[in-house]
Design a protein around this motif. Structure first.
Motif, PDB file in Angstrom:
ATOM      1  N   VAL B  28      57.138  34.040  10.285  1.00  0.00           N
ATOM      2  CA  VAL B  28      56.706  33.475  11.553  1.00  0.00           C
ATOM      3  C   VAL B  28      56.737  31.926  11.284  1.00  0.00           C
ATOM      4  N   THR B  29      56.267  31.616  10.417  1.00  0.00           N
ATOM      5  CA  THR B  29      56.022  29.875  10.316  1.00  0.00           C
ATOM      6  C   THR B  29      57.144  29.265  10.212  1.00  0.00           C
ATOM      7  N   ALA B  30      58.170  29.987   9.547  1.00  0.00           N
ATOM      8  CA  ALA B  30      59.730  29.252   9.444  1.00  0.00           C
ATOM      9  C   ALA B  30      60.327  29.054  11.046  1.00  0.00           C
ATOM     10  N   ALA B  74      63.231  34.867  22.415  1.00  0.00           N
ATOM     11  CA  ALA B  74      64.566  35.311  21.923  1.00  0.00           C
ATOM     12  C   ALA B  74      64.335  35.350  20.539  1.00  0.00           C
ATOM     13  N   ASP B  75      64.138  34.109  19.758  1.00  0.00           N
ATOM     14  CA  ASP B  75      64.047  33.814  18.391  1.00  0.00           C
ATOM     15  C   ASP B  75      63.107  34.986  17.826  1.00  0.00           C
ATOM     16  N   LEU B  76      62.051  35.182  18.669  1.00  0.00           N
ATOM     17  CA  LEU B  76      60.771  36.150  18.118  1.00  0.00           C
ATOM     18  C   LEU B  76      61.353  37.451  18.045  1.00  0.00           C
ATOM     19  N   ARG B  77      61.990  37.734  19.231  1.00  0.00           N
ATOM     20  CA  ARG B  77      62.441  39.228  19.116  1.00  0.00           C
ATOM     21  C   ARG B  77      63.411  39.493  18.003  1.00  0.00           C
ATOM     22  N   THR B  78      64.271  38.498  17.732  1.00  0.00           N
ATOM     23  CA  THR B  78      65.388  38.678  16.481  1.00  0.00           C
ATOM     24  C   THR B  78      64.603  38.830  15.228  1.00  0.00           C
TER      25      THR B  78
END
Lengths: 294, 294, 294, 294
Positions: B28-30, B74-78
């Protein structure tokens, strides 16, 4: 707060209660004056000035109190009889005898022993009785007698009989300091002195076993403790004192219990102190507590 | 504590929860770093680092946030899919819409309106609905629309239908500020947003009607209030916040209720604030509350 | 809250602080992941996300921790150097050694010894030193070594030298549990470990001798206690914890002091616990305290 | 707590204080009886039963009180003269007139107006005066007259003169509800009624300007508020009530101030209520407060 024994010399506490009526305060205070006593403190309460119940706690100082106690008692009988009031007169220089029953937990027990040693509880402690032995050494290091009365098996009558043998004649009230045995009705009848208990309590209530686990499951944000007089309805007796501590989701059921211990020792200590100082008047299932809390 | 609207510009709140596992915080932090955002605050909790459930609340600042929200989502989903985590991303510069339902009591209602005007609640208030009219003028003096929906007779379905008509599409959560009507299961299904309630609570619990009178009869020494999410089990939903006030024998049941009002308005205000700031995560019948309480 | 020694096996606490900058949390958490550790808890705070100072406390679990500590330390050095961060890594299974200095009062001292025995303080207690002897027996009943170092006369240097001889090499921090001697600057320099003190405090402040009497004369309604790190400015060091108790006109200066004792023992215990668990980060004359308070 | 106007009909409050001596309570209570009144509540305190100062607050009910007030007053004069006691008799059915001075902050002001409307303060509010205009509309929405008296420039005597013109003859006490102007000695002399103030207070104290910033710099963990009577020594007058709230490192100086507002409004409200109910007796720089706090 601190009990100065010399300060209690020649002091008495008078509790008066009964049907509220005009003139009762004047009658009591005139009695104090004509008996050459000086009022140290006076608290009173009426649950309804019109036809309600009246409660008064009056502490007075009278030089050579012990010599004139019978005269004052006789005067009280004569004076209060027409009003139909119940009264009780206590010489404050004679501390009440407080026996403690405990099990394995030491937090309530040690707090009482320490406050007593510190001179903050106007009691003597004739004995601590436990159904376990782990607190024996601590108790004796305070110079207090310790008795072990095991209570194995379903039949508790033998253990209760032994406890009664130790208590009767030797105590003015009994404190259950996390004593994890159920007290029988018969025991209550026979011990015949007030018995004070402490137990955890929650918002909302979680009844039965494992209350801290249930509270955790419901996600409570406060845990509490209640000290009360023991009646035949077990944990339903008149409440003397309550308090709470804040908790949150990070705490396990064991953490809740550990934090609850700090609430329990504080609540029980206050309840015991107020009882020892004749600040608590039982009235049905309620208590009138003339606390010393600011 | 005070909400500075400018301070909330370009800020988002990310809630992540699911099965705890190594590497989730790093992942998450990355993600935050590679999306050129800066972490403002981060709270997390795991109910068991070995195989438990993990909860995280992360507030970050990202210039031109609204432009890049879809990319971040979108990044979170992936990123989070392989971990099986649930997540929710909220733009903090868009306050939640909070509708309030009230009856005749004004203490909770006015406290919310005043804290809102003071800039301490990050919400808008599209409307106050009441089944009475006495609070109308006060509500409108705060510049908030007031609607009167009477609820007479045993059949509440018509009143509920009118309330739903007003609410649906116009609110992100509903606050029952001493709203003295029972909410039907059907209403809860159809309103389909979180509903927050406040009610009195006692140690021990006094269930049913006239709780203050029962508490008085038992001589309780504390009265309290509990704010919780409404579920179909009525007052059994997950607790957000609780608090108590001390009471004593001199107080009538009406006095207890008057004092209880101060606890209720404080407890409800905190629960509402924490919900508005996405500080509360529901988990079964518990809540994880990353409070701002010191 | 309760310290379960087995729960602390293979656990480390990492404190990181320095100039806030993007990517620092990601860098630290990635380091934890690549060292095969699992985050148990993480608290962080930035006094200003734009150019402020960043503080983080991270507890992680790593099987066979003691074997890999040097590797993790090397990784921390490499990883955090470019960020200019200060860090400290502590194996939580190794309790800090806490020496206690006391005088005649037992309330703070016994509370610490009891909480330690109860398993609530993650410390060992190598010794208690007092300039009086009255607490010796109590201390030894807890199985803790007691040393008597009298401090008569105006020249305290000899007594301080003896105390230093006992302390140096044997303690990780020192607690002044109502130790009524002024500590010299030289002592502070030479003892070279954190020293935690507890003292009364009032609203408003009453400086100098006989503070309880002065507070009584002004009729204060609250009395308090403050626990802080000792610096050369004596009672001006960074505050760790504070609390208050309510008082009123009926209480004498002695009563205030007696009641204050209960605040002092609670405040000092919390300060000590938080220090022992590496929850306190000193920053100038302030402290960042990642408390476990709900 | 709630003021029931009917309940206050025919009720009087008698304050008696002076040198403690035997018989004084009996003399007062006999007087009550022979005047056919019934005691509703009685609080008393002696700072030393041997030669100290005695304080009593007695509320009684007497049908047709207003008709017999002069008789009771004459009896009090005769009865108490030999004892050298100061006394004051107040008809509780006549609320005190409370004028409020405010500046721009609304938190203390609105709380007082709302508690008054709710029936919890036994006062009338003849006017609110402010040196600003922003609270005018709120004040008038409560049906209370609002007067604007600007106070520009260094010379405040003209503004004070205008305020005195409004106040004199129209108020029984004055409340400074975050009134940010210094009151001159001359003003105090001429207004000639009690003036109650509220100000922030800290542990330890931070004197002078910007106290919240200084408290933040020292990292205090509690912030407080003190309500007191204004004397010529400004903020050094006798304290009526105090309270605190917990704060921590995450809060800015503005946050401390925002949180402090909640403490201030609660502390001032209690001080005002107790003054209105004649529960506060000034004695030198102390107060005897017979609070209704449980």
């Amino acid at each position: 707060m601190t009990v100065h024994t010399t300060a209690l010399a020649d002091r008495a506490c008078l509790i008066v209660h009964g049907p509220d009526q005009p003139g009762i305060v004047a009658a009591v205070t005139a009695l104090i004056t004509r008996n050459k006593a000086n009022i140290v403190s006076l608290d009173q309460y009426s649950d309804d000035p019109e036809g309600g119940h009246f409660f008064q706690r009056l502490v007075f100082h009278r030089p050579e109190l012990s010599a004139v106690m019978p005269d004052i008692e006789a005067d009280l009988r004569t004076t209060l009889e027409p009003y139909g009031m119940t009264w009780q007169l206590t010489d404050q220089s004679i501390p009440k005898r407080m026996a403690i029953l405990a099990s394995t937990s030491d937090h309530c027990l040690l707090e009482l022993l320490w406050r007593h040693r510190r001179g903050e509880l106007n009691v003597t402690i004739p004995m601590v009785i436990s159904n376990h032995t782990n607190v024996a050494e601590d108790v004796r290091s305070f110079g207090i007698p310790f008795f072990h009365v095991p209570s194995q098996g379903p039949d508790k009558s033998e253990a209760e009989a032994k406890i009664l043998e130790l208590l009767i004649g030797n105590t003015d009230f009994v404190v259950l300091a996390r004593y994890m045995q159920i007290i029988s009705e018969d025991f209550l009848d026979r011990v015949d002195v007030p018995v004070i208990n402490i137990h955890h309590s929650f918002l909302p209530a979680f009844i039965g076993a494992a209350p801290y686990r249930k509270a955790k499951e419901r996600g409570v944000k406060l845990i509490g403790a209640t000290s009360h007089y023991v009646t035949k309805e077990l944990d339903e007796g008149p409440i003397i004192e309550q308090d709470v501590a804040r908790v949150n989701h990070t705490m396990t059921a064991a953490d809740l219990q550990a934090r609850g211990a700090y609430v329990e020792r504080a609540v029980l200590s206050r309840a015991v102190q107020w009882h020892a100082e004749d600040r608590v008047i039982r009235h049905g299932n309620q208590t009138i507590v003339f606390t010393d809390r600011p």
